[in-house]
Every structure is written in C-alpha cells, then in structure tokens.
Design an enzyme around this catalytic site. Structure first.
Site, PDB file in Angstrom:
ATOM      1  N   GLY A  15       0.807  -1.110  -0.060  1.00 39.02           N
ATOM      2  CA  GLY A  15       0.042  -0.042   0.112  1.00 39.02           C
ATOM      3  C   GLY A  15       0.833   1.348  -0.073  1.00 39.02           C
ATOM      4  O   GLY A  15       0.195   2.285   0.321  1.00 39.02           O
ATOM      5  N   SER A  16       2.090   1.232  -0.419  1.00 41.26           N
ATOM      6  CA  SER A  16       2.899   2.509  -0.463  1.00 41.26           C
ATOM      7  C   SER A  16       2.206   3.426  -1.398  1.00 41.26           C
ATOM      8  O   SER A  16       2.429   4.695  -1.324  1.00 41.26           O
ATOM      9  CB  SER A  16       4.385   2.303  -0.645  1.00 41.26           C
ATOM     10  OG  SER A  16       4.535   1.802  -1.880  1.00 41.26           O
ATOM     11  N   ASN A  17       1.826   2.953  -2.647  1.00 45.15           N
ATOM     12  CA  ASN A  17       1.033   3.812  -3.536  1.00 45.15           C
ATOM     13  C   ASN A  17      -0.156   4.452  -3.046  1.00 45.15           C
ATOM     14  O   ASN A  17      -0.291   5.775  -3.196  1.00 45.15           O
ATOM     15  CB  ASN A  17       1.067   3.221  -4.964  1.00 45.15           C
ATOM     16  CG  ASN A  17       1.948   3.451  -5.711  1.00 45.15           C
ATOM     17  OD1 ASN A  17       2.534   4.356  -6.385  1.00 45.15           O
ATOM     18  ND2 ASN A  17       2.810   2.037  -5.832  1.00 45.15           N
ATOM     19  N   MET A  93      -3.660  -7.629  -7.122  1.00 43.27           N
ATOM     20  CA  MET A  93      -3.017  -8.675  -7.673  1.00 43.27           C
ATOM     21  C   MET A  93      -3.976  -9.633  -8.480  1.00 43.27           C
ATOM     22  O   MET A  93      -3.561 -10.624  -9.131  1.00 43.27           O
ATOM     23  CB  MET A  93      -2.246  -9.537  -6.572  1.00 43.27           C
ATOM     24  CG  MET A  93      -1.120  -8.678  -5.800  1.00 43.27           C
ATOM     25  SD  MET A  93       0.020  -7.896  -7.059  1.00 43.27           S
ATOM     26  CE  MET A  93       0.736  -9.647  -7.436  1.00 43.27           C
ATOM     27  N   ILE A  96      -8.431  -8.321 -13.443  1.00 44.37           N
ATOM     28  CA  ILE A  96      -9.888  -7.810 -13.402  1.00 44.37           C
ATOM     29  C   ILE A  96     -10.507  -8.412 -14.801  1.00 44.37           C
ATOM     30  O   ILE A  96      -9.874  -8.211 -15.737  1.00 44.37           O
ATOM     31  CB  ILE A  96      -9.688  -6.140 -13.477  1.00 44.37           C
ATOM     32  CG1 ILE A  96      -8.823  -5.683 -12.295  1.00 44.37           C
ATOM     33  CG2 ILE A  96     -11.072  -5.516 -13.396  1.00 44.37           C
ATOM     34  CD1 ILE A  96      -9.523  -5.164 -11.350  1.00 44.37           C
ATOM     35  N   ASN A 110      -3.876   1.952 -14.145  1.00 40.06           N
ATOM     36  CA  ASN A 110      -2.802   0.906 -13.041  1.00 40.06           C
ATOM     37  C   ASN A 110      -1.616   1.665 -13.182  1.00 40.06           C
ATOM     38  O   ASN A 110      -1.139   2.383 -14.055  1.00 40.06           O
ATOM     39  CB  ASN A 110      -2.757  -0.334 -13.841  1.00 40.06           C
ATOM     40  CG  ASN A 110      -2.050  -1.238 -13.034  1.00 40.06           C
ATOM     41  OD1 ASN A 110      -1.919  -1.261 -11.946  1.00 40.06           O
ATOM     42  ND2 ASN A 110      -1.103  -2.049 -13.814  1.00 40.06           N
ATOM     43  N   HIS A 112       2.578   0.490 -13.089  1.00 39.67           N
ATOM     44  CA  HIS A 112       3.386  -0.430 -13.351  1.00 39.67           C
ATOM     45  C   HIS A 112       4.924  -0.511 -13.043  1.00 39.67           C
ATOM     46  O   HIS A 112       5.142   0.677 -13.680  1.00 39.67           O
ATOM     47  CB  HIS A 112       2.972  -1.504 -14.834  1.00 39.67           C
ATOM     48  CG  HIS A 112       3.950  -2.511 -14.981  1.00 39.67           C
ATOM     49  ND1 HIS A 112       3.602  -3.730 -14.447  1.00 39.67           N
ATOM     50  CD2 HIS A 112       4.951  -2.836 -15.744  1.00 39.67           C
ATOM     51  CE1 HIS A 112       4.347  -4.752 -14.798  1.00 39.67           C
ATOM     52  NE2 HIS A 112       5.320  -4.151 -15.611  1.00 39.67           N
TER      53      HIS A 112
HETATM   54  C1  GRF Z   1       4.151  -1.349  -6.978  1.00 33.68           C
HETATM   55  O1  GRF Z   1       5.563  -1.558  -7.555  1.00 33.68           O
HETATM   56  C2  GRF Z   1       3.194  -1.253  -8.385  1.00 33.68           C
HETATM   57  O2  GRF Z   1       3.858  -0.463  -9.394  1.00 33.68           O
HETATM   58  C3  GRF Z   1       2.874  -2.514  -8.700  1.00 33.68           C
HETATM   59  O3  GRF Z   1       2.632  -3.109  -7.400  1.00 33.68           O
HETATM   60  C4  GRF Z   1       3.489  -2.543  -6.448  1.00 33.68           C
HETATM   61  C5  GRF Z   1       2.617  -2.020  -5.458  1.00 33.68           C
HETATM   62  O4  GRF Z   1       3.193  -1.475  -4.261  1.00 33.68           O
HETATM   63  N1  GRF Z   1       1.508  -2.607  -9.556  1.00 33.68           N
HETATM   64  P1  GRF Z   1       2.322  -0.771  -3.252  1.00 33.68           P
HETATM   65  O5  GRF Z   1       1.475  -2.037  -2.715  1.00 33.68           O
HETATM   66  O6  GRF Z   1       1.770   0.412  -3.800  1.00 33.68           O
HETATM   67  O7  GRF Z   1       3.330  -0.283  -2.012  1.00 33.68           O
END
Ligand code: GRF
Length: 254
Positions: A15-17, A93, A96, A110, A112
């Site tokens: 969940g860092s994003n 993960m 969809i 998304n 990536h």
């Molecule tokens: C990130 O590297 C994103 O690019 C990929 O999955 C990872 C998710 O990381 N799709 P986080 O859960 O947001 O830390």
C-alpha cells in the site's frame, strides 16, 4: 466546473502507492480523498492507511466470489453502491474481469514498475535487470483486457546502476511511482487527461499544439520511444536530456 468524480483505489498488499495518494490528497494535490479502498486481502497492510485517513474500506472475498467473473460482478456492485466512476489499481494482484474493464473503459488505470511496453507482468524490476537495460522506470496506463497493455498515460524514468539489485532498483522506481501516480490521478479527476479514440488526450496538447506542453511533457516520438501511431522510433539525445524528471507524454503531434 464539470461533475465531481468519485474514485476508488484497489489494493492487495503493502500500500505504499495508496499512502502516497492519500497524502497527496491531504496536501490538496489531488482534489479529493478516494471514496473507497477495495481489497481482495483482508490482511493487506494498505488497509491501515485507508483507516488512518478515514476512507471507507471494502473486502471482497475471493473465496466467496470464486473466479474472475463472479469477483468482477461483486466489484461492480460495490463500486456502484458508492457511485464510483474512476478506478485506480495500486498493487491489486487479481486480474480484473473484462466486464469491469468495459464498464470503466477510459476510467480505470494502473501503475506498473517498468517503462511499458517493456517488462510486462510480475517481477518487472528483475526482468529489467536480467535484460541488462540501462534505464527503467514506471508507467501509469489505462487498463484494457491485456496484461499491462493499455494506453500509456505517463512514464517516469530511472537509471539502472551497475551494482543495482532488485531491491535497490525497486526502491528507486517506487520513489517515482509515488510522485507519478498522484499526479495522473489528479489529471484524470480534473479532466485534464482522457482516453479518446484509443489515444491519450492531454488538455494542454489539444489541437496538436505542442507549444502549450508543460516543461516535462514531450511527444513520444521526439524523445525516442516507439511511437504508437506509426511504430517508428526516433531519438534526439539532446531533447532526451532535458526531460530529467523523466515524464514522457506518449502524444504524437503527427
Ligand atoms: C508497485 O510497484 C506497483 O507498481 C505495482 O505493485 C506495486 C505495489 O506496491 N503494480 P504498493 O502496494 O503500492 O506499495
């Protein structure tokens, strides 16, 4: 002022994003907090960030909704209940189902960890290291039915160092992800970027007027990436240097 959008963030893990998105919203860099965080994993650390910011969470149990189709139907129902119209995948993960993708066509994105179209799928950073490339990065793209194949909105570039490991490269790419994703979400919510006729339109570059581009935007073909319109690759190293923060707009003035 157009209609106010409500967006959901879909997460499965760290969940860092999501954290970066929530903090950007709190700083006012994104017009609003997400209306909903959806997960397929009730123990995802990401959920704690949503709770901290008072954002509603929703767990869709893959055991109850077995298979992509059933899971997709449950997802559409939960999003519908909250009138969500923009969906942001952030480390979600599950693949969809196409019913969700067609319902949210042009409104589902998304992030990536590679410069797509290179290194699709899992382990993108490892794939980049194994391929021996000297740069990688991250991409925000619209989601289509393929795996990481949808129209590219923005990318951020990262140099690959000789002594990089998967961990060190992933960490540097992640730093860029945390800047890029909130930026694109804000653009989408404010209607400054949209999908039209299979291509990406930025408000700033409407009518093919490149003079109105921001300092960090460029035609894809001018900065040496493959042009999605004619498949040719053109490189101008001087121009490339100017894009030190790595944002590339895959917009073709031709
Ligand atoms: C990130 O590297 C994103 O690019 C990929 O999955 C990872 C998710 O990381 N799709 P986080 O859960 O947001 O830390």
């Amino acid at each position: 002022m157009g209609k106010k959008h409500k967006y959901a963030v879909l997460v499965s893990g760290r969940g860092s994003n999501l954290k970066a998105i929530l903090e950007a919203a709190q700083r006012g860099e994104i017009p609003s907090l997400p209306a909903l965080v959806v997960t397929d994993n009730p123990s995802a650390p990401a959920l704690a960030y949503a709770v901290k910011h008072g954002v509603e969470t929703c767990f869709i149990n893959p055991e109850t909704y077995r298979g992509r189709k059933k899971f997709g139907e449950a997802l559409i129902e939960e999003l519908g209940k909250r009138e969500i119209d923009i969906v942001c995948l952030a480390g979600f993960m599950k693949i969809i189902h196409e019913s969700v993708i067609s319902k949210f066509a042009g409104r589902i994105i998304n992030i990536h960890p590679s410069l797509l179209p290179a290194f699709r799928g899992l382990g993108a950073q490892k794939q980049a290291l194994e391929a021996g490339v000297d740069e990688s990065g991250c991409t925000v793209h619209f989601v289509d039915v393929g795996m990481d194949t949808g129209p590219i909105i923005r990318q951020s570039r990262v140099r690959v160092e000789k002594n990089d490991t998967v961990e060190s490269l992933s960490a540097r790419i992640l730093e860029q992800e945390h800047k890029l994703y909130p930026r694109v979400i804000a653009e989408l919510l404010e209607g400054r970027v949209r999908l039209e006729g299979g291509g990406i339109l930025f408000e700033e570059v409407k009518n093919n007027d490149c003079s109105k581009q921001g300092g960090d935007m460029a035609s894809a073909c001018l900065v040496g990436v493959r042009c999605r319109w004619d498949g040719r690759t053109r490189t101008d190293p001087d121009l490339f240097e100017k894009f030190s923060n790595g944002f590339i707009t895959p917009f073709c003035p031709e």
